[in-house]
Design an enzyme around this catalytic site. Structure first.
Site, PDB file in Angstrom:
ATOM      1  N   CYS A 167       2.127  -8.263  -1.735  1.00 43.70           N
ATOM      2  CA  CYS A 167       1.676  -9.584  -1.488  1.00 43.70           C
ATOM      3  C   CYS A 167       2.252 -10.577  -2.338  1.00 43.70           C
ATOM      4  CB  CYS A 167       0.104  -9.736  -2.001  1.00 43.70           C
ATOM      5  SG  CYS A 167      -0.474 -11.305  -1.811  1.00 43.70           S
ATOM      6  N   PRO A 213      -4.612  -3.201   4.447  1.00 41.83           N
ATOM      7  CA  PRO A 213      -5.731  -4.252   3.592  1.00 41.83           C
ATOM      8  C   PRO A 213      -5.391  -5.675   3.944  1.00 41.83           C
ATOM      9  CG  PRO A 213      -4.126  -3.359   2.092  1.00 41.83           C
ATOM     10  CD  PRO A 213      -3.699  -2.692   3.596  1.00 41.83           C
TER      11      PRO A 213
END
Length: 339
Positions: free
Chosen positions: A99, A16
């Site tokens: 992240c 992703p």
């Protein structure tokens, strides 16, 4: 040990990536590989649940197997977002615990959650109760001054107790202060041996590695080291034909759906026509196609024609055909020069 179709697909996946792996990118990638597991960009649970931004869940039926990655840290909200994703037909719901961006940290999710494995476990348990599809986690080996040798096994033990059996481990630490998200993808050293050790110690888990894998040869090396899967990021985006065009044969032992990158460009044209007829812009799709001929004769002119022309008024399939013709001319010239 894969026990579902999506587990088997996870032998190779495309990471992703924000602003990159949108639905147009995924459709393009799926043309080249029927087997590889594809991921959405991260979608935050507040956007879906509070913001009602259900358009973020749009995808094409041909994208399967496709996973929805969620960002969040509230178990109830994540459960609701996961349910929305499952109802939309996604094959997997993945929680982002990797992240490192400031925006993500301020929302108390992403890599900062490596510090809170009990909360991650609670989130995953709530998500798992809400859906019938697999709930998975993408994480780092640790953050900041954490000692990965201590942190990662504790994290895997606690989170897997919630019912998660598949993890993708980015084999670098994330430094939440002092490094940008871009630097966090390159500067912290890779520690593949730690991930191999985790696979030995948690043999019942499906473990994929992410970070620093740029070719199918490297992916096969990781699988040969005992891992269950490999997630490729930027290389899969910038060199899609090199990675995805041969993936079904080399990774899954199946036939590749296309013979050459020209076919990929041609098969995108009906999709582009449909998008334009719905009011879309060519550049929204063509930007994901710029690397199709990477490393081949004509790659530069392909990129130039699309980059310079895609945002002009009326740009459409004729521009893609022009770029493809230019590639073929360049290829012919290169062949004649060699001959």
């Amino acid at each position: 040990m894969p026990n579902t179709a999506v587990d088997m697909a996870a032998r190779l996946s495309v990471a992703p990536m924000m602003d990159w792996t949108d639905r147009h990118c995924r459709f393009f990638h799926r043309l080249m590989s029927r087997r590889t597991l594809l991921y959405t960009e991260m979608v935050t649970s507040p956007a879906l649940v509070r913001g009602k931004a259900l358009h973020l869940l749009r995808y094409h039926a041909d994208e399967h197997p496709v996973a929805l990655q969620l960002g969040g840290s509230d178990p109830d909200e994540l459960a609701k977002a996961a349910r929305l994703g499952a109802e939309a037909g996604y094959d997997e719901i993945n929680l982002n615990v990797g992240c490192p961006s400031d925006r993500v940290q301020s929302g108390t999710f992403g890599a900062v959650l490596m510090r809170e494995p009990a909360l991650v476990a609670e989130c995953c348990a709530a998500m798992g109760e809400a859906v019938d599809v697999p709930v998975t986690v993408k994480c780092r080996i640790g953050v900041d001054d954490q000692e990965p040798q201590d942190v990662l096994p504790d994290f895997l033990e606690k989170v897997s107790a919630s019912g998660v059996s598949r993890f993708t481990v980015h084999a670098r630490k994330a430094w939440l202060k002092g490094l940008s998200p871009k630097e966090n993808r390159d500067v912290p050293p890779l520690d593949y041996p730690l991930v191999y050790e985790m696979k030995r110690n948690f043999a019942h888990l499906h473990l994929s590695v992410n970070g620093g894998v740029n070719t199918l040869d490297e992916a096969l090396e990781q699988l040969a080291n005992g891992l269950d899967g490999v997630m490729i990021g930027r290389a899969g985006y910038h060199q899609p034909w090199d990675i995805l065009g041969a993936a079904d044969t080399r990774i899954y032992g199946a036939d590749n759906p296309l013979n050459d990158p020209d076919e990929a460009a041609e098969k995108m044209m009906p999709y582009i026509e449909e998008h334009l007829s719905d009011g879309g812009k060519l550049g929204q799709i063509s930007r994901h196609m710029l690397g199709l001929f990477a490393g081949q004769p004509g790659a530069r002119i392909w990129r130039r024609v699309l980059s310079e022309g895609a945002h002009k008024a009326g740009a459409g399939v004729p521009l893609v055909k022009e770029a493809l013709d230019a590639v073929r001319e360049a290829r012919k010239g290169a062949f004649e020069a060699e001959g």
